[in-house]
Design a protein around this motif. Structure first.
Motif, PDB file in Angstrom:
ATOM      1  N   PRO A   1       0.802  -1.226   0.000  1.00  0.00           N
ATOM      2  CA  PRO A   1       0.000   0.000   0.000  1.00  0.00           C
ATOM      3  C   PRO A   1       0.833   1.274   0.000  1.00  0.00           C
ATOM      4  O   PRO A   1       0.280   2.376   0.018  1.00  0.00           O
ATOM      5  CB  PRO A   1      -0.776  -0.119   1.314  1.00  0.00           C
ATOM      6  N   LYS A   2       2.181   1.142  -0.014  1.00  0.00           N
ATOM      7  CA  LYS A   2       3.043   2.320   0.086  1.00  0.00           C
ATOM      8  C   LYS A   2       2.957   3.163  -1.190  1.00  0.00           C
ATOM      9  O   LYS A   2       2.894   2.624  -2.301  1.00  0.00           O
ATOM     10  CB  LYS A   2       4.494   1.896   0.325  1.00  0.00           C
ATOM     11  N   PRO A   3       2.988   4.487  -1.044  1.00  0.00           N
ATOM     12  CA  PRO A   3       2.860   5.373  -2.211  1.00  0.00           C
ATOM     13  C   PRO A   3       3.906   5.145  -3.291  1.00  0.00           C
ATOM     14  O   PRO A   3       3.609   5.292  -4.481  1.00  0.00           O
ATOM     15  CB  PRO A   3       3.002   6.770  -1.591  1.00  0.00           C
ATOM     16  N   PHE A   4       5.152   4.780  -2.893  1.00  0.00           N
ATOM     17  CA  PHE A   4       6.183   4.595  -3.919  1.00  0.00           C
ATOM     18  C   PHE A   4       5.806   3.469  -4.876  1.00  0.00           C
ATOM     19  O   PHE A   4       6.282   3.418  -6.009  1.00  0.00           O
ATOM     20  CB  PHE A   4       7.545   4.306  -3.270  1.00  0.00           C
ATOM     21  N   SER A   5       4.941   2.569  -4.411  1.00  0.00           N
ATOM     22  CA  SER A   5       4.510   1.461  -5.252  1.00  0.00           C
ATOM     23  C   SER A   5       3.190   1.775  -5.957  1.00  0.00           C
ATOM     24  O   SER A   5       3.065   1.624  -7.177  1.00  0.00           O
ATOM     25  CB  SER A   5       4.365   0.193  -4.407  1.00  0.00           C
ATOM     26  N   THR A   6       2.219   2.238  -5.196  1.00  0.00           N
ATOM     27  CA  THR A   6       0.890   2.469  -5.776  1.00  0.00           C
ATOM     28  C   THR A   6       0.863   3.652  -6.738  1.00  0.00           C
ATOM     29  O   THR A   6       0.046   3.685  -7.660  1.00  0.00           O
ATOM     30  CB  THR A   6      -0.140   2.703  -4.664  1.00  0.00           C
ATOM     31  N   SER A   7       1.756   4.635  -6.528  1.00  0.00           N
ATOM     32  CA  SER A   7       1.740   5.817  -7.395  1.00  0.00           C
ATOM     33  C   SER A   7       2.082   5.474  -8.836  1.00  0.00           C
ATOM     34  O   SER A   7       1.703   6.192  -9.761  1.00  0.00           O
ATOM     35  CB  SER A   7       2.719   6.872  -6.867  1.00  0.00           C
ATOM     36  N   GLY A   8       2.787   4.379  -9.033  1.00  0.00           N
ATOM     37  CA  GLY A   8       3.131   3.960 -10.395  1.00  0.00           C
ATOM     38  C   GLY A   8       2.201   2.896 -10.932  1.00  0.00           C
ATOM     39  O   GLY A   8       2.510   2.257 -11.941  1.00  0.00           O
ATOM     40  N   GLY A   9       1.079   2.687 -10.230  1.00  0.00           N
ATOM     41  CA  GLY A   9       0.132   1.671 -10.679  1.00  0.00           C
ATOM     42  C   GLY A   9       0.521   0.273 -10.259  1.00  0.00           C
ATOM     43  O   GLY A   9      -0.074  -0.710 -10.723  1.00  0.00           O
TER      44      GLY A   9
END
Length: 447
Positions: A138-146
């Motif tokens: 759920p971390k942004p560094f992962s989810t921000s890139g889809g």
């Protein structure tokens, strides 16, 4: 007579591994590097997941064998974030041990594109037992890139990624492809997603029993777990549970209770990786024993010190004095010295030299200063002896100290001896002179 129906099983490729009956180390960013995986295996983990590695990070990486320890490293020159100065050292993107991790390492990939996922997976496929797609972070560094948990909202893309990996990596390299997900808020949505994923050709599915917004401190939700396990079982896919699994004994009990095939241990392994031992095998070990073993693996693998220090902050109790000193360490020598691991000091200083940490090491500087001081004293003594020999002067032997219980003797406090007339000996007596008669004694009358 009733016929027993054996549940179907997706075939396990020749170079792959079956997740059934396994208690494994979960994929964790920073906590899943090589030393953490090796110590988990040392204490009884059946399989280990590496940290999520973004597919684009492997683009242009070069596979090499470290000549000092035999580990396999995937490296590339850093981008320097657009700075003009030229990078001087390659970055190690991923490191593995081809001997101790053989048949036990699962490479987890972060991806949002089938083509890039396949290209990255092919680089490491020959050195691992499986490729796992992260669709739960759920971390942004992962989810921000889809990537990560964002794929739960784009199931078509997730299915396409898994099918491409099975077809273009799993089959040619004969390794398994798996996926890690989180439960969705609605059980029906989870059921629909899992039902699609198990048809892609994967050999395993891990379900983290938390929804995407939930944090690790929130209690895991296991109500949907039996349903997920049943769908996987009917499709012949191994089902692994994750979330609030604290020890191997607890993992085995949960596997039995919920009908899943395996279990992952995450944060408990960060605090004490000996949690992979059952109580019968010794259970949790004292922190200092574990930290010594961990640092030994760090030195053997030449692990980046910043990462090792991050784990030390979790492994060493913070309230202890030695723990506070270790947390301020700037090198392996500092950490080993602070923790009293003098047996590791030679290796620590050698690895510090390899990783360019020697100049930062307070301990090494102190040892070097002491060595210089000792050498100066020795040189002065040798020069003094040489000068004395050249002048022809004989070496004055220092008097041995007198061993007394009262300390050194002060000569000015010793009283001068009294001059007495020597007594006459028997040979000096004139025997011709008669001895004087004894005077008559008066007899006292008793009163």
């Amino acid at each position: 007579m009733a016929t027993l129906i054996t549940p179907p099983r997706v075939p396990i490729p020749a170079n792959g591994v079956d997740y059934r009956g396994k208690v494994v180390l979960a994929p964790m960013v920073r906590s899943g590097e090589l030393p953490s995986r090796l110590i988990a295996l040392r204490y009884g983990a059946d399989l280990v997941w590496g940290p999520e590695t973004i597919d684009r990070a492997l683009a242009g990486a070069v596979r090499r064998v470290n000549p000092r320890n035999g580990t396999i490293e995937f490296t590339r020159m850093p981008s320097n974030s657009g700075r003009a100065e030229k990078a001087t050292q390659e970055s190690v993107i991923y490191r593995l041990d081809p001997v101790r991790e053989k048949g036990k390492l699962i490479f987890q990939i972060g991806t949002a594109t089938p083509e890039i996922a396949v290209a990255a997976a092919k680089l490491v496929a020959g050195d691992v037992a499986g490729i796992d797609v992260n669709s739960g972070c759920p971390k942004p560094f992962s989810t921000s890139g889809g990537m990560g948990a964002a794929l739960l909202r784009t199931p078509d893309k997730l299915v396409a990624i898994l099918e491409a990996l099975v077809r273009e990596v799993g089959t040619p390299f004969q390794i398994g492809i798996s996926v890690k997900i989180r439960i969705l808020s609605e059980p029906e949505a989870t059921k629909a997603l899992v039902s699609r994923l198990v048809k892609t050709g994967i050999t395993g599915l891990t379900v983290h029993c938390r929804t995407t917004p939930m944090r690790p401190r929130e209690r895991a939700i296991r109500e949907q777990l039996p349903m997920v396990a049943a769908i996987c079982r009917d499709a012949g896919v191994a089902c692994v549970m994750n979330g609030d699994v604290t020890t191997k004994d607890a993992a085995l009990a949960l596997m039995q209770e919920f009908g899943v095939d395996g279990a992952m241990i995450a944060t408990a392994a960060e605090a004490n990786p000996s949690c992979f031992q059952t109580e019968a095998e010794g259970g949790l070990l004292p922190w200092k024993d574990v930290v010594h073993e961990y640092l030994k693996f760090c030195l053997e693998s030449e692990n980046r010190f910043g990462n090792s220090k991050y784990l030390l902050n979790m492994l060493v109790p913070g309230k202890l004095a030695e723990g506070k000193v270790a947390k301020s360490a700037r090198s392996y020598a500092d950490a080993c010295h602070a923790l009293g691991f003098e047996d590791l000091m030679p290796a620590a200083m050698q690895v510090d030299e390899i990783l360019n940490l020697t100049d930062k090491s307070v301990t090494t500087k102190d040892l070097q200063t002491e060595a210089v001081r000792s050498k100066a004293v020795q040189n002065a003594m040798e020069n003094n002896e040489t000068a004395r020999a050249a002048s022809g002067a004989s070496r004055v032997k220092s008097a041995s100290p007198v061993a007394t219980a009262g300390g050194p003797i002060r000569t000015n406090s010793i009283p001068a001896p009294t001059k007495t007339k020597p007594q006459e000996t028997a040979s000096e007596v004139d025997v011709s002179v008669p001895a004087p008669e004894a005077a008559p004694q008066k007899q006292e009358l008793a009163a």
